[in-house]
Design a protein around this motif. Structure first.
Motif, PDB file in Angstrom:
ATOM      1  N   HIS A 258      67.766 -13.598  11.409  1.00 25.55           N
ATOM      2  CA  HIS A 258      68.548 -12.469  11.924  1.00 25.55           C
ATOM      3  C   HIS A 258      67.644 -11.503  12.685  1.00 25.55           C
ATOM      4  CE1 HIS A 258      71.797 -14.046   9.501  1.00 25.55           C
ATOM      5  NE2 HIS A 258      71.061 -13.942   8.413  1.00 25.55           N
ATOM      6  N   ARG A 259      66.847 -12.074  13.572  1.00 18.35           N
ATOM      7  CA  ARG A 259      65.902 -11.300  14.385  1.00 18.35           C
ATOM      8  C   ARG A 259      66.075 -11.718  15.837  1.00 18.35           C
ATOM      9  NH1 ARG A 259      59.423 -10.858  13.001  1.00 18.35           N
ATOM     10  NH2 ARG A 259      58.797  -9.750  14.877  1.00 18.35           N
ATOM     11  N   PRO A 260      67.172 -11.277  16.471  1.00 17.38           N
ATOM     12  CA  PRO A 260      67.514 -11.822  17.791  1.00 17.38           C
ATOM     13  C   PRO A 260      66.568 -11.444  18.919  1.00 17.38           C
ATOM     14  CG  PRO A 260      69.012 -10.055  17.154  1.00 17.38           C
ATOM     15  CD  PRO A 260      68.185 -10.345  15.951  1.00 17.38           C
ATOM     16  N   HIS A 261      65.903 -10.272  18.832  1.00 13.75           N
ATOM     17  CA  HIS A 261      65.131  -9.824  19.993  1.00 13.75           C
ATOM     18  C   HIS A 261      63.715  -9.359  19.685  1.00 13.75           C
ATOM     19  CE1 HIS A 261      69.467  -8.866  21.048  1.00 13.75           C
ATOM     20  NE2 HIS A 261      69.132  -9.767  21.949  1.00 13.75           N
ATOM     21  N   LYS A 262      63.409  -9.003  18.463  1.00 12.66           N
ATOM     22  CA  LYS A 262      62.094  -8.444  18.155  1.00 12.66           C
ATOM     23  C   LYS A 262      61.003  -9.440  18.539  1.00 12.66           C
ATOM     24  CE  LYS A 262      59.596  -5.988  14.514  1.00 12.66           C
ATOM     25  NZ  LYS A 262      59.615  -5.549  13.097  1.00 12.66           N
ATOM     26  N   PRO A 263      59.936  -8.970  19.206  1.00  9.63           N
ATOM     27  CA  PRO A 263      58.885  -9.897  19.646  1.00  9.63           C
ATOM     28  C   PRO A 263      58.271 -10.671  18.484  1.00  9.63           C
ATOM     29  CG  PRO A 263      58.574  -7.722  20.624  1.00  9.63           C
ATOM     30  CD  PRO A 263      59.662  -7.572  19.609  1.00  9.63           C
ATOM     31  N   LEU A 264      57.896 -11.895  18.766  1.00  4.62           N
ATOM     32  CA  LEU A 264      57.262 -12.762  17.783  1.00  4.62           C
ATOM     33  C   LEU A 264      55.788 -12.945  18.154  1.00  4.62           C
ATOM     34  CD1 LEU A 264      60.050 -15.493  17.663  1.00  4.62           C
ATOM     35  CD2 LEU A 264      59.653 -13.711  15.946  1.00  4.62           C
TER      36      LEU A 264
END
Length: 771
Positions: A258-264
């Protein structure tokens, strides 16, 4: 006990004996073996012994030789050591036949000078051995020596001996024991010491499959090649890892976490002479980012990508930078080397919680995110997430203090009358412990929104005091009563002091930049409870710790929905429009009831926060409507702010300054709003103009205040100044105007340094003066 006899003929005729107590980082770094061999080099007799956080050195010989020996105790110390002399005294000469390393003992001081080493990345020597097929530790994922390996995350008590670590249940085999007891060996008293015979082992779980050792590592690699997400246990906790060149695998990880946009973050294989060959193929390196990547802490470093980078956009949607890091543990080196290409390596946690460390708990909590687990059976005493660094104005600036850097230890220029515990803020929480003339900032804990985060917070509070042998006698917290850290503080049976949020920011910066200076400090962030009960975040404070005065602020506006505005930038955009008498496009969403509540001041607190101005700008430019992670709008706005070569020079806007009835200067953001709404102007142009105008306003505010009040330096702190573009523009323009500008470097400018600032502000309020 280790002894080397010297022949009677070599003993000096005229001798004296001295005792040094060495403090600083002298445990877990091979310091005793260094002292032993140094004494042999100088042909001295005596002893060296670990105390609780200190090292006692006694040596006998000719005075001139002892002088040279004493100098070398500092100048020739091992690379990871940071020694200093606590005391030196003459002692009686004894009849000694050699130099001995004694078993550890309790400190001779009533208050031990304990220094906890952080976790170290794999050293070159161990990496060479691990790659040597003839070495008995060939491809062993837990190889280490006195110059590398875990420390903070496996220490359970001091002094730093194996019995006081999570390695206590791994008895050394005869060959490891021989290395451990040989002061000429680089593994002498390396407490995490192990080998395939006696040390920790890997296990791979992908129900119903289970495998051990090298088979486990190979099974993990095969799962990654099939596009699976694997939870991999490292030094300070788990990473969630997948193929960084596989958009489908990354999308699946994002959906399940549930982490659609946060940078990886991306971990690159160590390749080439300096390890950076593969990184250079994808990212734009310069000497400063190269040095940051290769630092012994091995942090995540934010680096711009090449235009032709093969990394998928889904790694950091809408952004131009990638959070890159090199392998730091032997397991990571083996994994990346065998896989052969970059891997996504994001924190193994849920919803901003501290990273998971326990095998069973990781499977239980990450079972819906990861399809497989690469465990090991070396326990982790406490979590430590990866550190994060961004190079700003050619210097590495800490954004998150974690594995390899924290605990961060500071020397205070005064002596505290009692030990203080500062519990920081609510977001990006870390805590600080202050006693005597020392302060220690804990590793990043995280956001305190969940029960597990609050549980780890309480554990770190207890843990830090236990490790350093300090019991807090008073607590300091943020003035906001709703923060979880503040609520915890009020429940403790200790005297409590509260510090205003932005005073903490300013005091942390002035501690790093110079407590003797008078500062004009810009404290720009999301929101923090102000002295007047409104939500500050666009203030300039004048003075010094303990005597800050608010001299400039931004024009306040009301936030519809209160705290929800931080997650929904459209609310800040609507607020600026309504505040200026403009309509917010009603077709975007139904805001009739919300505007009515806003007009009547219902759940619409006043704020001056520049962070909310950034949110509004990102929405008005069509970059974001609702945020899925903190800072998403400002990050996209910075990424969009690139000079369009066809538009020529972009001029900054004047933000008028007027004085209110109480003598406070107020900067008016209205011209920014009108410029942002010019749809005929390219988005990149408007985004850059927004940044330029805020930087120009900083200089204008500094110049106006300088005509009224003297100050020696300008500080930039608060979460807004994580923005590289804004910070560099402001520093450049301030310097051009003749001001000395300072941005934090060793501690973060965001809420991660609030606890340090709370300590400094409280000490100043107590009237403690510099030594």
């Amino acid at each position: 006990m280790n002894t080397v006899d010297q022949p009677l003929s070599s003993r000096p005729v005229s001798r004296e004996a001295r005792r040094w107590v060495m403090g600083g980082r002298v445990q877990g770094v091979g310091y005793r073996a260094f002292v032993f061999n140094l004494a042999l080099q100088f042909k001295l007799t005596g002893v060296v012994q670990n105390l609780t956080g200190e090292v006692r050195v006694e040596a006998q010989g000719e005075p001139a030789t002892l002088d040279a020996f004493a100098a070398a105790l500092i100048s020739s110390a091992p690379p990871l050591a940071r020694p200093h002399v606590i005391s030196c005294q003459l002692i009686p000469v004894r009849d000694l036949r050699g130099f001995e390393i004694l078993a550890s003992a309790s400190a001779i001081a009533s208050q031990p000078d304990i220094h906890i080493p952080p976790d170290y990345s794999l050293c070159d020597d161990c990496r060479r051995e691990m790659r040597d097929p003839d070495d008995r530790r060939y491809r062993y994922p837990f190889i280490n020596c006195t110059q590398c390996g875990p420390r903070y995350t496996l220490i359970t008590a001091m002094p730093y001996d194996r019995a006081h670590t999570t390695m206590a249940d791994f008895p050394l085999c005869p060959r490891c024991r021989a290395e451990y007891e040989d002061p000429h060996d680089r593994r002498f008293h390396a407490q995490p010491l192990a080998c395939p015979t006696c040390g920790p082992q890997l296990s791979f779980v992908a129900a119903p499959e289970r495998s051990e050792g090298n088979t486990a590592l190979q099974a993990c690699i095969e799962s990654l090649r099939r596009g699976k997400t694997v939870a991999v246990k490292g030094i300070g906790g788990y990473h969630l890892m997948c193929d960084a060149l596989n958009p489908t695998a990354i999308a699946q990880l994002r959906a399940s976490k549930h982490r659609p946009h946060k940078p990886l973050a991306v971990m690159f294989p160590w390749l080439g002479k300096d390890g950076l060959q593969r990184v250079r193929e994808e990212l734009l390196l310069d000497p400063a980012t190269e040095a940051a990547l290769c630092h012994a802490a091995r942090p995540i470093v934010l680096i711009p990508r090449h235009a032709d980078s093969t990394l998928p956009d889904v790694i950091a949607p809408g952004l131009r930078e990638i959070g890159a890091m090199l392998p730091y543990s032997p397991l990571h080196h083996l994994l990346l080397e065998s896989f052969g290409s970059p891997l996504v390596a994001t924190s193994g946690n849920l919803s901003g919680e501290p990273v998971l460390t326990d095998n069973a708990e990781a499977e239980a909590r990450l079972g819906k995110v990861a399809q497989a687990f690469l465990h090991h059976n070396r326990p982790i005493a406490r979590p430590a997430d990866d550190s994060v660094v961004r190079v700003v104005a050619n210097k590495p600036r800490l954004l998150r203090a974690g594995r390899g850097i924290a605990p961060l230890e500071f020397d205070l220029p005064y002596t505290l009358p009692q030990p203080l515990l500062a519990v920081g803020g609510h977001m990006k929480n870390s805590i600080a412990l202050g006693w005597n003339n020392r302060a220690v900032l804990s590793p990043h804990i995280g956001d305190l929104d969940t029960p597990r985060s609050q549980e780890i917070f309480a554990q770190v509070v207890e843990d830090l005091q236990k490790l350093y042998g300090v019991v807090a006698q008073a607590i300091v917290c943020d003035a906001h009563p709703g923060y979880a850290s503040s609520r915890w503080a009020t429940k403790q049976d200790l005297p409590l002091r509260r510090v205003q949020h932005h005073h903490s920011h300013a005091s942390a910066l002035s501690f790093e930049g110079g407590l003797d200076k008078t500062w004009l400090t810009f404290t720009w962030d999301g929101v923090g409870l102000g002295e007047d009960g409104t939500l500050w975040g666009g203030e300039a404070l004048h003075g010094k710790p303990g005597a800050w005065q608010r001299v400039v602020s931004f024009k306040p506006f009301r936030l519809p929905g209160g705290e929800r505005a931080g997650r929904e930038p459209w609310r800040s955009a609507a607020a600026l429009c309504w505040e200026s008498g403009l309509d917010w496009p009603s077709e975007r969403r139904d805001t009739l009831l919300l505007k009515s509540a806003w007009q009547h001041g219902v759940n619409a607190p006043l704020t001056t926060a520049v962070g909310r101005l950034f949110d509004a700008a990102s929405c008005l430019l069509g970059l974001i409507d609702t945020a899925t992670h903190e800072g998403q709008g400002p990050m996209r706005l910075e990424a969009a702010a690139t000079l369009d070569q066809t538009t020529g020079v972009i001029e900054s806007l004047d933000l008028p300054l007027h004085e209110d009835g109480q003598g406070l200067l107020v900067a008016d953001w209205t011209s920014l709003l009108h410029a942002l709404l010019r749809d005929e102007v390219p988005v990149a142009h408007r985004a850059m103009q927004f940044h330029l105008s805020l930087a120009h306003s900083i200089v204008a505010q500094a110049e106006r205040i300088h005509t009224r009040r003297a100050f020696e330096a300008v500080g930039l702190t608060g979460g807004v100044f994580q923005n590289k573009l804004l910070a560099e523009l402001a520093i450049r323009q301030l310097n051009a105007a003749g001001f000395e500008a300072y941005l934090p470097q060793r501690a973060s400018c965001n809420d991660g340094s609030l606890a340090l600032g709370q300590l400094i502000e409280t000490a100043s309020k107590m009237g403690i003066r510099n030594l």
